[in-house]
Design an enzyme around this catalytic site. Structure first.
Site, PDB file in Angstrom:
ATOM      1  N   THR A 160      -5.968  45.618 -19.952  1.00  0.00           N
ATOM      2  CA  THR A 160      -5.940  44.115 -19.725  1.00  0.00           C
ATOM      3  C   THR A 160      -5.064  43.594 -20.288  1.00  0.00           C
ATOM      4  OG1 THR A 160      -8.467  44.755 -19.693  1.00  0.00           O
ATOM      5  CG2 THR A 160      -7.705  42.500 -20.088  1.00  0.00           C
ATOM      6  N   GLU A 189     -23.043  71.585 -43.950  1.00  0.00           N
ATOM      7  CA  GLU A 189     -21.647  70.953 -43.896  1.00  0.00           C
ATOM      8  C   GLU A 189     -20.785  72.066 -44.512  1.00  0.00           C
ATOM      9  OE1 GLU A 189     -20.944  68.628 -41.871  1.00  0.00           O
ATOM     10  OE2 GLU A 189     -23.204  68.036 -41.707  1.00  0.00           O
TER      11      GLU A 189
END
Ligand code: ADP
Ligand code: MG
Ligand code: ZN
Length: 616
Positions: free
Chosen positions: A214, A430
């Site tokens: 845009t 993790e």
């Protein structure tokens, strides 16, 4: 501006209408005075009262000569209240003095023209106003009531003159170069007409959301200093049938009248989806009509008139092929996400008006943010500026950017209550990801690991590539899968069972393994074939281009690759159990660890990573 004027005019007309009808009602009529009941009786006795009308205890009437109320107003029309306790013989008195009782309404109905005006007036005014406005708005073409409806919403694509230029767009220089030609043409259409050069009628900007499509379209108009007419195709989806088409017609008519000009159709895929796409149930008339109108309009003019149609879409693969035919959007420009240098340039643009502390290194920020597009980077700068403002700093520091990057990449911290067991399990999960990121050759460096819940995730291991990659080797893909399976493998090694926390990891693994087999020819058994697009939206094939045997082979190969990676993950973590424990312990203590801390805790030197053989 126009709308403001419209409402002012409407308000004035409305007021005028009210005043006129009120005046008309009372015109030529004496005012009514309110008199006491005593006075009324006196007037009856004096023979001054001519007629009365009584409604309940209220008596209105007229007199021969004017009567005076307490304020001194005089009139031949009066009104009074008869007390309920009054025990007078009013009727006899009235008869005695020949007063006409209830003979006629003291407020005669207003003349016919007043009645008409006051009941139809407002409606009439509206109609006149509407006609007047639509005549004014009428440019060309567009007939019928729907046409006028379409035009009454013309403000949607009033010409704009964007002030942005190519200087406000960075990181997509190839695209700018392509559009430069369009700008030159719009600046001097006569020159092109003389030379008989061909200019594209329609240019389609294709790229992921936030890459600046845009912005680019507006910058083309800004550079060429021509009016910019824009619509978003998604606006039509719920519109009344016929409105979309008439708006398109009007849009093109306006732009052609204002030539040289740019027409910008944003989100073209919203209406331009392939009409044969299997998912379209029953079709959508409005979409179809709007699309047809766009096609008709594009065929109906010559680009040498000085109008160029730009359109943007996230996906060109789903567009109706009719849109891409010569004479329509025959030029396609890919707007890629920016690379490291592009990101730095975009950051420079968006920090033009932001005071930066001397320690801020935009190149370093660009390096830490692979995958972010222009819109993300703009947000990043905003976040950093907000952080700085919160802390009351005079300039945005590198630490503010660090926080902003974490927030953008990982989502913001989430406050939830976790039991100690949960935290330990997450820490191991993790740590499994992080450790494998360090151990597997070719894996992306581990930048950070945290067990602070963020967004949807309970913990996050952040790995970022040394530089953007567009081409992935098989080793790298396997390293990614092994790393992704590390969380689950760690849970299995430590607790013997796995939890649902690995869902996301498994999705990644499945996707990579699937693409390796059907897309990148990385399975020797399936062979160097690409079956991508055999299903889903961008269907290339009408039917699956392979038989049952190949289908089961593909399934088996995907499974084999995933299982090999899982075995490798478990083997590596088993061999490095001590480091896994150390990492989990450190995480439980500190919540998050950065790259240096991870290396310190595990004792792994980044350059001296062991090179275990990959399972094949
Ligand atoms: P798209 O239309 O491709 O989704 P936008 O043009 O709406 O993306 O981008 C949103 C905002 O992000 C822009 O207004 C601009 O501020 C910023 N931006 C995006 N890409 C760039 C770029 N290449 N250079 C500078 N700013 C950009
Ligand atoms: Mg956009
Ligand atoms: Zn995980």
């Amino acid at each position: 501006m126009r709308t403001v004027r419209f409402w002012v005019i409407l308000a004035i007309l409305f007021l005028a209408n009210v005043i006129v009808s009120n005046l008309a009602f009372s015109a030529g009529q004496p005012p009514t005075v309110t008199i006491s009941y005593n006075t009324f009786l006196d007037q009856v006795d004096a023979g001054n009262v001519v007629t009365i009308t009584s409604t309940g205890d209220t008596i209105t009437g007229t007199t021969k000569t004017a009567v005076k109320d307490s304020s001194g107003t005089t009139s031949t029309k009066f009104q009074t209240e008869r007390p309920t306790f009054a025990n007078d013989d009013l009727e006899t008195a009235l008869r005695q003095h020949n007063v006409v009782i209830n003979a006629k309404d003291p407020n005669p109905p207003p003349p016919l023209w007043v009645t008409l005006l006051s009941s139809f007036g407002p409606a009439l005014l509206f109609v006149l106003l509407f006609l007047w406005l639509s005549r004014r708005a009428a440019g060309a073409g567009a007939g019928g009531i729907l046409g006028q409806f379409g035009q009454s919403r013309a403000r949607l694509y009033n010409a704009e003159r964007p002030s942005v230029t190519f200087d406000d767009v960075a990181g997509i220089d190839e695209v700018k170069a392509e559009l430069r030609e369009v700008v030159d043409f719009l600046r001097e259409p006569q020159k092109y007409q003389r030379l008989g050069g061909t200019v594209p009628k329609g240019v389609l900007l294709v790229g992921a959301p936030g890459t600046g499509k845009t912005l680019l379209a507006r910058a083309v108009a800004g550079e060429a200093k021509v009016p910019f007419f824009s619509i978003a195709a998604s606006e039509f989806i719920e519109a009344i049938v016929g409105v979309g088409a008439s708006r398109v017609r009007d849009l093109f008519a306006k732009a052609r009248a204002a030539a040289p000009a740019i027409i910008f159709i944003d989100e073209l895929d919203a209406i331009g989806r392939s009409r044969s796409a299997a998912l379209r149930v029953g079709g959508n008339d409005e979409q179809e009509q709007t699309l047809n109108q766009i096609l008709t309009e594009m065929d109906g003019f010559d680009s040498r008139e000085g109008v160029i149609v730009l359109a943007a879409t996230n996906r060109a693969d789903v567009l109706d092929p009719a849109l891409l035919r010569p004479g329509r959007f025959d030029r396609r420009v890919a707007v890629q996400p920016p690379d490291r240098r592009g990101r730095a340039a975009i950051l420079r643009i968006h920090t033009r008006n932001v005071p930066l502390a001397p320690d801020v290194d935009l190149d370093q920020i660009a390096q830490q943010t692979p995958g972010l597009v222009g819109a993300d980077l703009r947000n990043l700068v905003n976040e950093a500026a907000l952080a700085a403002a919160r802390e009351g700093e005079a300039a945005v520091t590198m630490a503010d950017f660090g926080d902003a990057i974490e927030k953008t990449l990982l989502g913001s911290e989430r406050k939830i209550l976790l039991t100690d067991q949960d935290r330990e399990r997450i820490a191991y999960h993790e740590s499994g990801h992080a450790l494998l990121g360090l151990l597997v050759p070719g894996a992306d460096p581990v930048k950070k690991v945290t067990i602070v819940p963020r967004g949807m995730a309970l913990g996050v291991t952040l790995q970022s590539p040394v530089d953007d990659r567009f081409n992935y080797g098989e080793d790298y893909l396997r390293a990614r899968m092994i790393g992704a399976l590390g969380g689950r493998a760690a849970e299995k090694i430590v607790y013997g069972v796995v939890t649902t926390g690995a869902e996301n990891d498994l999705q990644q693994v499945t996707r990579i393994a699937h693409e390796m087999v059907v897309r990148w020819g990385m399975s020797p058994k399936v062979g160097p074939l690409n079956f991508a697009g055999a299903d889903g939206d961008g269907a290339i094939y009408q039917q699956r281009p392979y038989g049952e045997a190949t289908a089961s082979l593909i399934d088996a190969e995907i499974r084999r690759i995933a299982e090999e990676c899982q075995a490798e993950a478990e083997k590596l973590l088993g061999e490095h159990r001590a480091q896994l424990d150390a990492l989990a312990k450190a995480l439980l203590k500190d919540d998050s660890l950065d790259e240096q801390e991870i290396l310190a805790v595990t004792g792994i030197k980044p350059k001296e990573q062991p090179a275990p053989a990959l399972a094949r």
